[in-house]
Design a protein around this motif. Structure first.
Motif, PDB file in Angstrom:
ATOM      1  N   MET A  44      15.675 -22.343  11.417  1.00 14.78           N
ATOM      2  CA  MET A  44      14.826 -22.009  12.569  1.00 14.78           C
ATOM      3  C   MET A  44      15.611 -21.147  13.567  1.00 14.78           C
ATOM      4  O   MET A  44      16.753 -21.449  13.881  1.00 14.78           O
ATOM      5  CB  MET A  44      14.370 -23.319  13.240  1.00 14.78           C
ATOM      6  N   GLN A  45      14.974 -20.093  14.077  1.00 14.10           N
ATOM      7  CA  GLN A  45      15.567 -19.254  15.122  1.00 14.10           C
ATOM      8  C   GLN A  45      15.286 -19.898  16.477  1.00 14.10           C
ATOM      9  O   GLN A  45      14.135 -20.220  16.768  1.00 14.10           O
ATOM     10  CB  GLN A  45      14.928 -17.859  15.117  1.00 14.10           C
ATOM     11  N   ILE A  46      16.287 -20.096  17.279  1.00 15.87           N
ATOM     12  CA  ILE A  46      16.060 -20.696  18.595  1.00 15.87           C
ATOM     13  C   ILE A  46      16.481 -19.704  19.672  1.00 15.87           C
ATOM     14  O   ILE A  46      17.644 -19.307  19.742  1.00 15.87           O
ATOM     15  CB  ILE A  46      16.857 -22.005  18.741  1.00 15.87           C
ATOM     16  N   SER A  47      15.515 -19.317  20.473  1.00 19.44           N
ATOM     17  CA  SER A  47      15.837 -18.331  21.510  1.00 19.44           C
ATOM     18  C   SER A  47      16.250 -19.043  22.797  1.00 19.44           C
ATOM     19  O   SER A  47      15.989 -20.217  22.998  1.00 19.44           O
ATOM     20  CB  SER A  47      14.658 -17.399  21.749  1.00 19.44           C
ATOM     21  N   LEU A  48      16.894 -18.272  23.634  1.00 24.83           N
ATOM     22  CA  LEU A  48      17.429 -18.790  24.894  1.00 24.83           C
ATOM     23  C   LEU A  48      16.317 -19.304  25.802  1.00 24.83           C
ATOM     24  O   LEU A  48      16.402 -20.384  26.372  1.00 24.83           O
ATOM     25  CB  LEU A  48      18.176 -17.657  25.590  1.00 24.83           C
ATOM     26  N   VAL A  49      15.285 -18.506  25.945  1.00 24.70           N
ATOM     27  CA  VAL A  49      14.072 -18.927  26.647  1.00 24.70           C
ATOM     28  C   VAL A  49      12.886 -18.424  25.837  1.00 24.70           C
ATOM     29  O   VAL A  49      13.011 -17.468  25.082  1.00 24.70           O
ATOM     30  CB  VAL A  49      13.952 -18.355  28.084  1.00 24.70           C
ATOM     31  N   ASP A  50      11.752 -19.083  25.984  1.00 26.98           N
ATOM     32  CA  ASP A  50      10.555 -18.649  25.286  1.00 26.98           C
ATOM     33  C   ASP A  50       9.368 -18.763  26.237  1.00 26.98           C
ATOM     34  O   ASP A  50       8.822 -19.851  26.428  1.00 26.98           O
ATOM     35  CB  ASP A  50      10.338 -19.503  24.035  1.00 26.98           C
ATOM     36  N   LEU A  51       9.035 -17.646  26.863  1.00 26.78           N
ATOM     37  CA  LEU A  51       7.935 -17.676  27.825  1.00 26.78           C
ATOM     38  C   LEU A  51       6.580 -17.647  27.121  1.00 26.78           C
ATOM     39  O   LEU A  51       5.553 -17.948  27.713  1.00 26.78           O
ATOM     40  CB  LEU A  51       8.048 -16.487  28.793  1.00 26.78           C
ATOM     41  N   GLY A  52       6.613 -17.288  25.834  1.00 31.70           N
ATOM     42  CA  GLY A  52       5.368 -17.190  25.069  1.00 31.70           C
ATOM     43  C   GLY A  52       4.708 -18.538  24.826  1.00 31.70           C
ATOM     44  O   GLY A  52       3.485 -18.660  24.912  1.00 31.70           O
ATOM     45  N   ILE A  53       5.516 -19.564  24.526  1.00 29.12           N
ATOM     46  CA  ILE A  53       4.947 -20.895  24.264  1.00 29.12           C
ATOM     47  C   ILE A  53       4.213 -21.381  25.504  1.00 29.12           C
ATOM     48  O   ILE A  53       3.099 -21.901  25.427  1.00 29.12           O
ATOM     49  CB  ILE A  53       6.053 -21.919  23.900  1.00 29.12           C
ATOM     50  N   GLN A  54       4.857 -21.206  26.643  1.00 32.01           N
ATOM     51  CA  GLN A  54       4.249 -21.671  27.887  1.00 32.01           C
ATOM     52  C   GLN A  54       2.913 -20.971  28.138  1.00 32.01           C
ATOM     53  O   GLN A  54       1.932 -21.612  28.514  1.00 32.01           O
ATOM     54  CB  GLN A  54       5.210 -21.405  29.044  1.00 32.01           C
ATOM     55  N   TYR A  55       2.891 -19.663  27.905  1.00 32.14           N
ATOM     56  CA  TYR A  55       1.633 -18.934  28.096  1.00 32.14           C
ATOM     57  C   TYR A  55       0.565 -19.452  27.139  1.00 32.14           C
ATOM     58  O   TYR A  55      -0.568 -19.709  27.547  1.00 32.14           O
ATOM     59  CB  TYR A  55       1.842 -17.427  27.908  1.00 32.14           C
ATOM     60  N   GLN A  56       0.918 -19.650  25.877  1.00 34.76           N
ATOM     61  CA  GLN A  56      -0.068 -20.146  24.904  1.00 34.76           C
ATOM     62  C   GLN A  56      -0.604 -21.519  25.325  1.00 34.76           C
ATOM     63  O   GLN A  56      -1.796 -21.786  25.199  1.00 34.76           O
ATOM     64  CB  GLN A  56       0.541 -20.234  23.494  1.00 34.76           C
ATOM     65  N   ASN A  57       0.287 -22.368  25.861  1.00 35.80           N
ATOM     66  CA  ASN A  57      -0.124 -23.706  26.282  1.00 35.80           C
ATOM     67  C   ASN A  57      -1.106 -23.694  27.450  1.00 35.80           C
ATOM     68  O   ASN A  57      -1.858 -24.644  27.635  1.00 35.80           O
ATOM     69  CB  ASN A  57       1.087 -24.546  26.692  1.00 35.80           C
ATOM     70  N   MET A  58      -1.065 -22.634  28.253  1.00 35.55           N
ATOM     71  CA  MET A  58      -1.933 -22.608  29.441  1.00 35.55           C
ATOM     72  C   MET A  58      -2.770 -21.333  29.497  1.00 35.55           C
ATOM     73  O   MET A  58      -3.208 -20.905  30.557  1.00 35.55           O
ATOM     74  CB  MET A  58      -1.088 -22.776  30.716  1.00 35.55           C
TER      75      MET A  58
END
Ligand SMILES: *Cc1c(COP(=O)(O)O)cnc(C)c1O
Length: 368
Positions: A1-15
């Motif tokens: 699994m690739q793990i990025s430093l921050v992921d603003l995309g997940i937060q946007y998808q969640n809301m």
């Protein structure tokens, strides 16, 4: 699994539905600059901090610069700033024509060392800008004592520490003024640039607001030389959607930090972040230290883990301060740490599994 430093995309998808609705309704109302959305967010953020007013502006750097102006900092003055921070903290001092005087940081918490700050006060010193770096509060009680004794203004740089507290009291309410940034990756971030100021003194707050609005008292009545620095309505609408989640996100950051701590505490070669008693560290970033930092960073990248260095060159050693002739031996902690600090992935939506993978990679690096 690739793990990025921050992921603003997940937060946007969640809301997504809430954010999209806030954007769409702002567009439909065609209220892009100023107006109800901006007023509403200022009120909500003021309530969150427990202060009377918040003045929004274009970005965190502007807010620091405007606050220095409000306190009359200009040519010939000196301002104490930590040697370890993002460039904005010292940049604004130079923009005002004043001189940044760098102070080395506390070796455990990375924030300005108050004793060294006091030792650097001269007749020209006007202000101190403590930074709550990485999300750990600066030592505000001690700095405020020093400021009282020497009649200095204190501007808190809260860009990395929304929601952090000392003795239960929020940062941003300790100093004579405070500056916030809503840059997308901050703990509370919008989808562009944004910033805010807290100024408890009412006349000074009016002045800060005027400076950010072309020096206008009311429309077409320009009382002083101002500028244009505004939080736009789309960003305000987005921030109003996000603010109610900030506490939950902060708790998740703290939990992730605890998990990293559990998994990494026995790795002797790595120094983990420390939280002072009475402080709430909000882990804007999770910073470890290792003398083999660059090799570790490379190893992590090879194992799918993104990491980054905050900051590879401490402020006194940036080329723009060459004329100040500052030397590594004057800032031993910051100089050493610029070679050792490494920020591991940290964001609220990070999973237990991902944290496990990051920790495993760190451990494997030292077990080779
Ligand atoms: C991000 C940041 C700022 C300024 O933020 P902008 O909104 O990008 O201008 C200031 N100080 C610190 C410590 C920061 O991390």
């Amino acid at each position: 699994m690739q793990i990025s430093l921050v992921d603003l995309g997940i937060q946007y998808q969640n809301m997504k539905s809430e954010i999209d609705e806030a954007i769409a309704s702002t567009l439909t109302q065609t209220a892009f600059i100023g107006g109800q959305r901006v007023v509403q967010f200022e009120e909500e953020f003021a309530r969150y901090l427990g202060v009377d007013h918040v003045i929004s502006c274009g970005n965190g750097t502007d807010s620091l610069e405007i606050l220095l102006e409000v306190f009359g900092v200009g040519v010939g003055d000196e301002v104490l700033v930590p040697a370890l921070s993002w460039i904005s903290t010292s940049e604004v001092v130079a923009t005002r024509g004043a001189t940044p005087v760098f102070v080395d940081v506390d070796p455990d918490t990375y924030v300005m060392d108050p004793a060294q700050a006091e030792a650097k006060i001269t007749e020209r010193t006007k202000a101190i800008i403590p930074v709550h770096l990485y999300g750990h509060p600066a030592d505000m009680p001690t700095l405020m004592d020093i400021a009282r004794q020497h009649d200095l203004r204190v501007i808190e740089d809260c860009a990395q520490a929304h929601g952090a507290t000392i003795e239960g009291r929020k940062i941003g309410t300790w100093g004579h003024a405070a500056s916030f940034s809503f840059f997308p990756s901050k703990n509370l971030g919008c989808y562009g640039d944004g910033g805010a100021m807290v100024v408890p003194d009412e006349p000074l707050a009016d002045q800060a607001r005027m400076i950010a609005r072309h020096g206008q008292k009311t429309r077409h009545d320009h009382r002083l030389h101002g500028r244009n620095s505004r939080l736009d309505a789309l960003q305000a609408a987005i921030l109003s959607v996000k603010l109610p989640y900030l506490e939950e996100w902060t708790e998740l950051r703290i939990q992730h930090a605890q998990r990293y701590h559990e998994l990494l505490k026995d790795v002797a070669e790595v120094q983990l972040p420390v939280t002072q008693p009475d402080c709430r560290h909000v882990f804007h970033v999770y910073v470890i230290r290792s003398p083999k930092r660059d090799e570790l960073k490379e190893y992590l990248a090879e194992h799918g883990v993104q990491s980054i260095v905050h900051y590879p060159v401490a402020l006194p050693f940036q080329a723009c301060y060459d004329d100040l002739g500052l030397r590594p031996e004057d800032f031993p902690v910051s100089y050493q740490y610029q070679h050792e600090v490494l920020s591991l992935p940290m964001y609220p939506e990070l999973t237990e599994e991902a944290i496990g993978q990051v920790a495993d990679a760190v451990k494997q690096f030292y077990a080779r």
